[in-house]
Enzyme design. Structure first.
Site, mmCIF file in Angstrom:
data_model
loop_
_atom_site.group_PDB
_atom_site.id
_atom_site.type_symbol
_atom_site.label_atom_id
_atom_site.label_comp_id
_atom_site.label_asym_id
_atom_site.label_seq_id
_atom_site.Cartn_x
_atom_site.Cartn_y
_atom_site.Cartn_z
ATOM 1 N N SER A 198 1.270 -1.260 -0.086
ATOM 2 C CA SER A 198 0.131 -0.241 0.076
ATOM 3 C C SER A 198 0.521 1.305 0.317
ATOM 4 O O SER A 198 1.683 1.414 0.675
ATOM 5 C CB SER A 198 -1.223 -0.210 1.724
ATOM 6 N N ASN A 207 10.402 8.096 4.605
ATOM 7 C CA ASN A 207 8.877 8.655 3.518
ATOM 8 C C ASN A 207 8.085 9.700 4.668
ATOM 9 O O ASN A 207 7.768 9.047 5.530
ATOM 10 C CB ASN A 207 7.940 7.600 3.260
ATOM 11 N N ILE A 230 4.961 10.615 3.780
ATOM 12 C CA ILE A 230 3.951 11.464 3.127
ATOM 13 C C ILE A 230 2.597 11.844 3.679
ATOM 14 O O ILE A 230 1.783 12.155 3.531
ATOM 15 C CB ILE A 230 3.503 10.229 2.307
ATOM 16 N N CYS A 248 0.211 3.379 10.264
ATOM 17 C CA CYS A 248 0.936 4.127 9.750
ATOM 18 C C CYS A 248 2.079 5.255 10.920
ATOM 19 O O CYS A 248 1.487 5.795 11.458
ATOM 20 C CB CYS A 248 -0.077 5.559 8.711
ATOM 21 N N ASN A 285 4.892 -2.463 8.444
ATOM 22 C CA ASN A 285 4.429 -1.343 8.262
ATOM 23 C C ASN A 285 6.200 -0.967 8.452
ATOM 24 O O ASN A 285 7.198 -1.433 8.549
ATOM 25 C CB ASN A 285 4.149 -0.309 8.243
ATOM 26 N N GLY A 317 12.718 -0.573 2.829
ATOM 27 C CA GLY A 317 13.491 -0.576 2.143
ATOM 28 C C GLY A 317 14.744 -2.276 2.390
ATOM 29 O O GLY A 317 14.062 -2.134 3.842
ATOM 30 N N GLY A 343 8.678 -5.535 3.509
ATOM 31 C CA GLY A 343 9.440 -5.500 4.653
ATOM 32 C C GLY A 343 10.635 -5.864 3.523
ATOM 33 O O GLY A 343 11.006 -7.029 3.998
ATOM 34 N N GLY A 344 11.358 -5.123 2.896
ATOM 35 C CA GLY A 344 12.368 -4.711 2.628
ATOM 36 C C GLY A 344 12.644 -5.861 0.953
ATOM 37 O O GLY A 344 13.990 -5.988 0.635
HETATM 38 C C1 LIG Z 1 6.223 6.335 -0.322
HETATM 39 C C2 LIG Z 1 5.194 5.173 0.798
HETATM 40 C C3 LIG Z 1 4.446 5.491 1.076
HETATM 41 C C4 LIG Z 1 3.474 4.183 2.344
HETATM 42 N N1 LIG Z 1 2.414 4.469 2.768
HETATM 43 C C5 LIG Z 1 1.312 3.442 2.737
HETATM 44 C C6 LIG Z 1 -0.287 4.376 3.065
HETATM 45 O O1 LIG Z 1 -0.525 4.650 2.835
HETATM 46 N N2 LIG Z 1 -0.568 2.843 3.587
HETATM 47 C C7 LIG Z 1 0.110 1.785 4.649
HETATM 48 O O2 LIG Z 1 -0.452 0.909 5.494
HETATM 49 N N3 LIG Z 1 1.384 1.924 4.146
HETATM 50 C C8 LIG Z 1 1.775 2.373 3.275
HETATM 51 N N4 LIG Z 1 3.965 2.170 3.596
HETATM 52 C C9 LIG Z 1 4.439 1.191 3.507
HETATM 53 C C10 LIG Z 1 4.204 0.406 1.973
HETATM 54 O O3 LIG Z 1 3.253 -0.447 2.107
HETATM 55 C C11 LIG Z 1 5.124 -1.127 3.195
HETATM 56 O O4 LIG Z 1 4.752 -2.032 4.162
HETATM 57 C C12 LIG Z 1 6.288 -0.894 3.485
HETATM 58 O O5 LIG Z 1 7.347 0.478 2.678
HETATM 59 C C13 LIG Z 1 7.524 -1.762 3.747
HETATM 60 O O6 LIG Z 1 7.537 -2.526 2.940
HETATM 61 P P1 LIG Z 1 9.033 -2.314 1.876
HETATM 62 O O7 LIG Z 1 10.467 -2.001 2.177
HETATM 63 O O8 LIG Z 1 9.191 -3.228 0.972
HETATM 64 O O9 LIG Z 1 8.490 -0.590 0.987
HETATM 65 C C14 LIG Z 1 4.770 3.633 2.164
HETATM 66 C C15 LIG Z 1 5.629 3.034 2.560
HETATM 67 C C16 LIG Z 1 6.371 3.997 1.048
HETATM 68 C C17 LIG Z 1 7.538 3.958 1.085
#
Ligand SMILES: Cc1cc2nc3c(=O)[nH]c(=O)nc-3n(C[C@H](O)[C@H](O)[C@H](O)COP(=O)(O)O)c2cc1C
Ligand SMILES: Cc1cc2nc3c(=O)[nH]c(=O)nc-3n(C[C@H](O)[C@H](O)[C@H](O)COP(=O)(O)OP(=O)(O)OC[C@H]3O[C@@H](n4cnc5c(N)ncnc54)[C@H](O)[C@@H]3O)c2cc1C
Ligand code: FES
Lengths: 306, 238
Positions: free
Chosen positions: A22, A71, A73, A132, A194, A219, A245-246
């Site tokens: 997400s 981030n 956001i 979040c 998250n 990441g 996660g990453g």
């Molecule tokens: C730019 C950005 C925006 C995100 N927005 C949301 C969000 O709106 N809702 C949510 O549940 N997680 C949000 N996440 C978290 C990601 O869904 C994910 O759980 C988190 O980044 C860890 O995974 P990754 O390391 O593969 O990115 C966001 C992550 C990033 C980087």
């Protein structure tokens, strides 16, 4: 060898375990010329709230020297009404399974949003973002509260037959009680995890790199943390776990399945490499061929403890 | 850097950008946005200064290396009609999208601001060929002062009705953009600004790259609604 990539969770069949995280995949169609939907089991939208949210002041994204990104956001999204009017039409329904992420500050926020989303046909389910780090009220503070997680999950459960995954923060020293609370309240899956709360500073300018000062760290550096949460939760719950996660390659994804995950969310990696779903599927298949694993699903929770 | 990419070079418009992968290692993690410089057939030019780790690694690429680009992205400059007088105003490396625009406009006034003669962001031969007027902060080349001051001086040569035909196209550091926006507002001159913001996805999916709206609550996405904006629509922050 023809490796079976399918994963089954009750009534839900995903043709591959790969989902999009997400917030990293917009409302599902922004990447449509870059991402191969046929390689995805499903997509998860940006978290949708009852009212539109503008989000935090810029800058909203930065890198860290240790790797990964932060981030802030702040859950910027169009709100559920505009989502229904403007975004639903472009959802990739039919191309892959569609899950809508829902966020709120109270139990009523979550149920009001889900009530409206129930009018959409042919979506597979919801992910409740109770985790979040970027909003002051709700978000992480709710996610830290076992009772709140249970109340939100139970309330949403009572109003939909669709698949519901509950997304938790990695900020628990011990995740088992919260995970168990979500399961007892009727969650079909848990999403772990998250982002972690993080911060970055430009010492030369004496400034924080993010307008909101702190943000969500994601990441590669997040992977060991999420992996531990997935494994810990898998020891105490018997519903599927969606890992987040990453992950950046097939072996990362395999590790999460060994630790107990049934589905894998690709998040930040899409920013660097939108072809990741295709590439990762090939890498996972190669692993299975090398290890004589006939089905991805045979990997789930098959970790051997030293 | 010249890149062979028929798909991008033949389909892009001035003002658009590419999102450039730095390497396969995921550290640095994010792509870097770079304006599409002048295109020649199947080739496009990327012109950049080394700012940090990403542009440093890019600057070490060798002829024949492969590079991973996503593009063309973003909204291009709105081209002027026959009757208007386009004025291109670049600050430092911000000149790049204006070089591309210059190739699509027959007759433009082109101003470039730099710190000094030693930090020119365009070759002297190209400056002469395109007829670019230079302003330098230290006075070592061209007009002694910044490029917005040079623009104000240039404006004095135009009559009131001529001024109404001017369309400014600008890209440069934020202080320059803020000063320019206020000069254009003072003389009711239409101005299009190409803005920068840190980006993750580059395609409108992540909400990272925002600039505040001037006439309403909330933000625009630089990668999707821009990078080119009507100056009146955006609130610039230092
Ligand atoms: C730019 C950005 C925006 C995100 N927005 C949301 C969000 O709106 N809702 C949510 O549940 N997680 C949000 N996440 C978290 C990601 O869904 C994910 O759980 C988190 O980044 C860890 O995974 P990754 O390391 O593969 O990115 C966001 C992550 C990033 C980087
Ligand atoms: C639409 C657009 C077009 C651009 N065109 C050009 C160009 O043609 N030539 C050129 O030299 N530069 C251009 N830039 C700026 C360029 O993207 C940055 O200089 C570059 O990202 C710096 O990366 P780095 O790793 O060297 O620096 P670092 O400071 O190490 O970068 C750290 C992070 O901040 C981001 N960042 C740093 N500065 C900027 C910036 N000014 N804008 C956006 N993100 C930034 C980086 O992308 C990276 O994610 C453009 C920016 C945008 C948004
Ligand atoms: S960089 Fe992702 S929305 Fe602009």
């Amino acid at each position: 060898m023809n490796v079976d990539t399918k994963v089954i969770m009750g009534d839900l069949v995903l043709r591959t375990p790969l989902l999009t995280g997400s917030g990293t995949f917009g409302y599902g169609n922004e990447y449509n010329t870059l991402v191969d939907y046929s390689k995805l089991g499903g997509i998860i939208t940006k978290s949708i709230s009852l009212e539109p949210r503008n989000g935090n002041p810029p800058p909203r994204i930065c890198e860290t020297r240790a790797g990964g990104i932060i981030n802030s956001i702040g859950l910027a999204n169009v709100g559920v009404d505009a989502f229904l009017n403007q975004k639903v039409e472009a959802l990739p329904i039919g191309k892959t399974e569609v899950f809508i992420s829902v966020v709120g500050d109270s139990v009523e926020d979550y149920t009001s949003v889900v009530e409206k989303l129930e009018t959409i046909e042919d979506i597979a389910g919801y992910e409740l973002n109770i985790s979040c780090p970027n909003v002051k009220s709700g978000g992480l503070s709710l996610g830290g509260d076992k009772e709140a997680v249970a109340a939100i999950t139970k309330a949403v459960r009572s109003m939909t037959h669709r698949f519901v995954s509950v997304k938790l923060t990695p900020h628990y020293a011990v995740i088992a009680p919260v995970a168990e609370a979500a399961v007892k309240a009727g969650a079909d899956a848990l999403t772990l995890t998250n982002t972690l709360v993080g911060m970055a500073i430009d010492a030369e300018c004496r400034k924080s790199l993010l307008g909101n000062v702190t943000g969500g760290y994601s990441g590669p550096p997040l992977k060991p943390v999420s992996l531990a949460k997935v494994w810990q939760a898998s020891q105490v719950v018997d519903i599927p776990i969606w890992a987040s996660g990453g992950m950046v390659n097939g072996i990362d994804c395999i590790e999460f399945m060994l630790a107990g995950a049934s589905a894998l969310q690709l998040g930040s990696v899409l920013f660097a490499d939108p072809t990741a779903p295709e590439r990762i599927l090939v890498e996972m298949t190669e692993y299975c061929e090398r290890h004589n694993v006939e089905r991805f699903s045979n990997l789930i929770g098959s970790l051997e403890i030293q | 850097m010249t890149v062979y990419s028929p798909v991008i070079s033949r389909h892009c418009q001035a003002g658009q950008f590419v999102h450039v992968r730095i390497g396969d290692s995921f550290n640095p993690f994010l792509r870097r946005p770079l304006s599409i410089g002048p295109c020649d057939g199947d080739y496009l030019r990327l012109i950049f200064t080394v700012k940090g780790i990403g542009t440093k690694i890019l600057s070490e690429k060798q002829p024949g290396d492969m590079i991973d680009l996503i593009g063309p992205l973003g909204k291009p400059f709105y081209l002027p009609d026959e009757k208007s007088c386009p004025v291109l105003i670049g600050g430092g490396i911000g000149v790049v999208p204006l070089l591309t625009l210059d190739d699509h406009i027959k007759k433009a006034v082109f101003l470039l601001g730099v710190q000094s003669k030693t930090s020119l962001t365009v070759d002297e031969s190209e400056i002469n060929q395109r007829g670019i007027s230079i302003a330098s902060d230290d006075g070592s080349i061209g007009f002694n002062g910044n490029v917005v001051q040079l623009f104000e001086k240039t404006l004095q040569q135009w009559s009131g009705t001529e001024k109404q035909k001017i369309i400014v196209y600008a890209c440069g550091p934020m202080p320059m953009m803020i000063a320019l926006k206020s000069v254009c507002a003072k003389f009711s001159i239409k101005a299009y600004l190409s803005l920068e913001a840190p980006m993750a996805c580059g395609v409108g999916a992540c909400q990272s790259c925002v600039v505040r709206k001037a006439k309403a609550e909330g933000y625009y996405l630089v990668c999707q609604d821009g990078p080119v904006f009507d100056a009146q629509d955006v609130e610039l922050q230092p």
